[in-house]
Design an enzyme around this catalytic site. Structure first.
Site, PDB file in Angstrom:
ATOM      1  N   ASP A   1       1.178 -35.174  13.689  1.00 33.22           N
ATOM      2  CA  ASP A   1       0.235 -36.241  13.350  1.00 33.22           C
ATOM      3  C   ASP A   1       0.961 -37.277  12.489  1.00 33.22           C
ATOM      4  OD1 ASP A   1      -1.870 -35.009  14.626  1.00 33.22           O
ATOM      5  OD2 ASP A   1      -2.657 -34.044  12.800  1.00 33.22           O
TER       6      ASP A   1
ATOM      7  N   TYR B   1       0.823  -1.219   0.000  1.00 32.03           N
ATOM      8  CA  TYR B   1       0.000   0.000   0.000  1.00 32.03           C
ATOM      9  C   TYR B   1       0.852   1.262   0.000  1.00 32.03           C
ATOM     10  CZ  TYR B   1      -4.265  -2.662   0.508  1.00 32.03           C
ATOM     11  OH  TYR B   1      -5.301  -3.502   0.274  1.00 32.03           O
TER      12      TYR B   1
ATOM     13  N   GLU C   1       3.007 -30.145  16.606  1.00 27.43           N
ATOM     14  CA  GLU C   1       2.185 -29.627  15.512  1.00 27.43           C
ATOM     15  C   GLU C   1       0.878 -28.994  15.999  1.00 27.43           C
ATOM     16  OE1 GLU C   1       1.041 -32.499  12.526  1.00 27.43           O
ATOM     17  OE2 GLU C   1      -0.289 -31.080  11.525  1.00 27.43           O
TER      18      GLU C   1
END
Lengths: 623, 365
Positions: free
Chosen positions: B250, B102, B198
């Protein structure tokens, strides 16, 4: 001479009804499907109108209107501003198959194409049972004649159902109205609209108006108001004559002796050639051609091929011309570039022919599409069997990559282009009777290739010029907008003075860079001028350094011309691409102020856009 | 201000000024401004066997002001460097990548057309200067992850220095890793290893069970695919405190990739791999063999899972006997398991049985 042959052909047909003849030959006559039947009828009407206008030297104004007539039927109305047809000839012109003046006239004509408007009349009557309505008027002061006609299918003679004088508000012209089982299709090449557009391209002297069944009117306006030169009739050339034709010519000739018959019935046969032909064929020049037998005719055909006979005259051909194809393309397509070529005439098996080609490129044409091919034979668009046509084969032979076009898989090129090829000849060799495609005659393929390569080269030149210009524009953007901003920004960040970008501008633009530096040397100043060629081309230039101070120890020595108070010092320089030249001289007794205020250098012999660091003036510098 | 940080800002400023000086010198020497950079394509990313991370290869490309594209890039680079020097480093301010995009709206022809373009420009500057964007005070959009354990550190903030103990001085949420990990100085600790986790659920389970105290561990929550600051923190903990790092995720192919990015780096940030990858990090689980051994609750592998596993079999980052055996086993059983699956064996199972067993096996405790 024309009528007896027509009669003879009609005689053969008498055995079977012409309705049966028509049914058997629908495909070659062009009435095999509903869309094609309409297209064929329109073609016949438009061809007749164009030929008639051309012969009468009238600028054609042709209107074709298609209306739905209920069920599978449409009504076709074709109207022209041509010379009109004299009353007595109207029935035969429209309602007798194979009637016409163009059979066996040796000249280029459209009518060599179809079987004629009468076939459309027959189709109309066979599919709807309705007569064809004709209005024709030959002069403002004469009445218009109205006919309703059908063809008697057992005698091939016109049957007049109605014959009267009517008021018609046109000064002259012909109007045909017929109903037939047919359909009006859009959005494909083989459509009335595309046919009209193609016809408009090669007939820019004509105005066409098409009224579609939904009432939408499309006008193809004329781009020129000059009538093309009418084609001249010539005698047949012996090399291209067929046995049957020769026999007919011998039977119907007025000449009583063979040698004069040869001399006055064929082009390019003089007194001596006629004698030589007779001698070589072991035929008596005094013999009556009417008495000669099939064997003699065969001998003559053989001898025509052996004896040296000049090529046929080519002034019987009527090219569209380069400028008219250009105008035709210009008015029908919105493009960036057009190139056209009209080649000189050549001969294929005794028939003169010439090839014209055009390419229209860019603009609103699709960039990814296959190129659009418009094929023409004697100014008539060929709409069917594109893949089997010699013109298409010639296009496929060319390596279009050489001409800046893509050719995926080596077939037809792709790109935003329209290719126009027109073959004009007294005899167009079609692959079949349906007359949709040109046969692969090597002479014709060669000429088409040469013509297309010519316009291809022009396209390539145009495109590389465009590319050069866009590169130049890109570079100008760099030097005018971006580089000064970079220089400004980096010096702002570093809080240093803004660097001089002139040398870099010269580098980016590939220009000549001229730089002069002065440094204190003894009791005066040493001047050094560096000239560097960053471009790709060699320059021969003159450098002018004009001021009032005396120059010493110059290397190399300049030529000097006194110009009042000042002296012009000039050096002639040859700079090849990448070369650098240095000029040095000494200015004694010059103050620092004077040394730093020397007038600007002038470079003669280079374009202003090609020079940085000196004023450039055009001028001729001899080598 | 902290002397260390002053030093760093000075280094960043010099590196950035060097880029601008090079352009200026090119003008002075009548050379068209240009800059040579490693080619940033997938084809030019290679696995460095020495540092065991992904880095850019030898192929380079030159951006030169001879073309409009190159000239525009150099112009935009000059504007960005000015911002980084004059706003960020000299005024001790910072902005996010989105803010940079911006800010450039006021730069006329030097403005960026889209944010990926300004993001790439910052990456370019990282490559040229060999400094991370945090050195230029460029902030990431997302929050950093959290850390919990017996570690005392000093963080230099805009509002002064803070000394924080990452267990005693923080709530259950833990210590938030700042975007610029270089502002952190490690003071003291009594940890034996780092465990990177995780999921938030497992991170909280370990805190609740007092795992960090019982086993002298520092817990780092990865929050899925770890942010740059999280990876940089792991790297520094590993190197500066000389502590082993284990990664607990996992048991599915996507989680193995989380481990790989911690250990070997990501392709997108190959130029930063040497700062952020921790090749010594070890995978603790969930391993496919754990699924069998502990009889964990499972889900079936999806087609995407199978595809991902197969592609990992050809990924050089998984080119070891260990991974080949594990991945093949997972393909054979067709199952995957989450970290939370251990809850099925009781809430203390993971901290009293599974992790101690694995850590012993790996020789960490």
């Amino acid at each position: 001479m024309a009528q007896p042959i027509a009669e003879e052909l009609a005689k053969k047909q008498r055995a079977i009804s012409i309705a049966e003849f028509f049914e058997k030959n629908r495909q070659i006559l062009g009435f095999d499907s509903a869309p094609r039947s309409l297209l064929t009828a329109v073609k016949e009407a438009v061809d007749n109108s164009l030929d008639a206008c051309e012969e009468a030297e009238i600028l054609p104004d042709i209107m074709v209107s298609i209306e739905n007539a209920g069920g599978d039927n449409v009504a076709l109305i074709a109207e022209d501003n041509g010379p009109g047809i004299v009353k007595e000839q109207i029935p035969k012109t429209f309602a007798k198959l194979l009637y016409g003046s163009r059979f066996h006239a040796i000249k280029q004509s459209r009518g060599q194409q179809g079987i004629g408007i009468s076939a459309a009349v027959l189709y109309s009557q066979l599919t709807t049972g309705r007569p064809t309505k004709i209005i024709s008027k030959i002069d403002r002061s004469k009445p218009a004649h109205y006919y309703e006609l059908v063809i008697n299918t057992s005698t091939n003679e016109p049957e007049i159902l109605e014959d009267k004088e009517v008021d018609w508000d046109r000064p002259r012209g012909t109007r045909v109205e017929m109903e037939m089982t047919a359909s009006y299709v859009k959005g494909r090449r083989q459509s009335v609209l595309e046919y009209m557009k193609s016809t408009a391209v090669v007939n820019p002297h004509a105005r066409f108006t098409l009224v579609e069944p939904d009432g939408n009117t499309i006008v193809f306006d004329r781009a020129v108001d000059k009538i093309p030169e009418p084609a001249k009739e010539i005698l047949p050339h012996p090399e291209g004559i067929e046995l049957g034709t020769l026999i007919k010519m011998m039977r119907y000739t007025d000449r009583q002796k063979l040698a004069p018959f040869l001399r006055y019935s064929f082009s390019r046969i003089g007194l001596q050639t006629a004698e030589e032909i007779c001698k070589t064929a072991h035929l008596d020049p005094e013999s009556d051609p009417h008495d000669l037998q099939l064997e003699d005719a065969k001998k003559l055909i053989d001898v025509f091929k052996k004896v040296k006979i000049s090529a046929p005259p080519t002034d019987c051909l009527s090219p569209i011309t380069e400028s008219l194809i250009y105008k035709g393309l210009e008015k029908e397509f919105s493009v960036d570039f057009i190139a056209t070529i009209s080649r000189t005439a050549s001969v294929h098996s005794g028939h003169p022919f010439l090839v014209e080609a055009g390419i229209a490129y860019g603009g609103s044409l699709g960039k990814e599409d296959r190129v659009n091919i418009l094929r023409f034979a004697n100014r008539v668009p060929l709409l069917y069997q594109q893949g089997g046509c010699a013109i298409t084969h010639a296009i496929e032979h060319i390596r279009w990559k050489n001409y800046s076009m893509n050719q995926p898989g080596g077939g037809l090129p792709t790109g935003p282009a329209v290719l126009v090829v027109h073959v004009a000849s007294t005899h167009i060799p079609f692959t079949s009777e349906s007359k949709d495609a040109l046969a692969d005659v090597p002479e014709i393929i060669d000429e088409v290739e040469l013509a297309l390569k010519d316009v291809g080269r022009k396209l390539k030149t145009f495109l590389s010029k465009q590319q050069h210009l866009s590169k130049r524009r890109e570079k100008e953007e760099i030097i005018k907008k971006i580089l000064p901003r970079i220089a400004e920004k980096v010096s702002q960040v570093l809080e240093k003075p803004t660097p001089d970008i002139t040398p870099i501008v010269a580098k980016v633009m590939g220009n000549l860079l001229v730089q002069r530096s002065v440094s204190k040397n003894g009791d005066g100043y040493q001047v050094e001028i560096n000239i560097r060629n960053y471009g790709d081309a060699a320059f021969t230039i003159k450098l002018h350094d004009t001021h009032q101070y005396p120059v010493r120890d110059a290397q190399p020595e300049p030529k000097t011309i006194s110009m009042g108070r000042d002296t012009d010092h000039t050096w002639k320089l040859n700079l090849k691409a990448g070369d650098r030249e240095t000029i040095k001289y000494h200015l004694p007794f010059v103050s620092e102020e004077e040394a730093n205020a020397l007038p600007g250098l002038i470079l003669e012999g280079a374009d202003e856009a090609m020079v940085n660091g000196a004023k450039a003036v055009r001028g001729y510098v001899d080598e | 201000m902290n002397e260390h940080i002053q030093q760093r800002d000075k280094m960043a400023k010099e590196a950035l000024l060097g880029i601008i000086e090079r352009f200026y010198d090119q003008f002075e020497n009548q050379k068209v401004p240009n800059i040579v950079m490693p080619t940033r394509t997938k084809a030019n990313i290679e696995y460095n066997n020495d540092s065991e991370v992904w880095v850019y290869g030898d192929s380079t490309s030159t951006r030169s002001a001879k073309t409009v594209k190159g000239a525009n890039q150099i112009l935009k680079m000059s504007y960005v460097v000015e911002l980084l020097i004059k706003e960020h480093l000299e005024n001790n301010r910072g902005s996010t990548l989105r803010e940079l995009y911006y800010i450039s709206e006021n730069w006329d022809i030097a403005k960026f057309n889209e944010q990926p373009e300004s993001d790439r420009m910052i990456e370019d500057l990282e490559i040229i200067s060999a400094l991370q964007r945090e050195y230029f005070h460029m902030r990431p959009e997302e929050d950093g992850a959290t850390l919990f354990g017996s570690l005392k550190l000093k963080e230099t903030t805009k509002r002064g220095e803070r000394i924080i103990h990452c267990r005693d001085d923080v709530g259950e949420g833990g210590y938030q890793i700042p975007f610029n990990v270089e502002n952190v100085e490690f003071l003291e600790h009594d940890a034996k290893f780092i465990i990177a986790i995780e999921t938030g659920g497992m991170h909280a389970r370990l805190i609740e069970n007092g795992f960090d105290e019982d086993f002298s561990a520092i817990q780092v929550h990865l929050k899925g695919q770890p942010a740059r600051s999280t990876r940089r923190m792991l790297k520094r903990l590993n190197e500066e405190l000389n502590l082993p790092v284990v990664v607990f995720t996992d048991g599915d192919p996507w989680s193995y990739r989380i481990y790989a990015s911690v250990a070997y780096g990501a392709i997108k940030s190959a130029h930063m791999s040497e700062f952020m990858a921790t090749p010594a990090a070890q995978f603790i689980g969930v391993q496919p063999s754990d699924i069998v051994e502990y009889d964990l609750s499972t889900d079936k592998l999806t087609d995407q899972d199978i595809k991902a596993l197969r592609s990992e079999l050809t990924d050089p980052r998984f080119d070891s006997d260990y991974w080949k055996t594990q991945i093949q086993l997972q393909l054979d059983i067709g199952k995957k398991a989450e970290q939370q699956a251990f809850a099925g064996k009781g809430l203390d199972f993971v901290t009293q049985r599974y992790l101690p067993e694995r850590l012993t096996e790996m020789g960490i405790i």
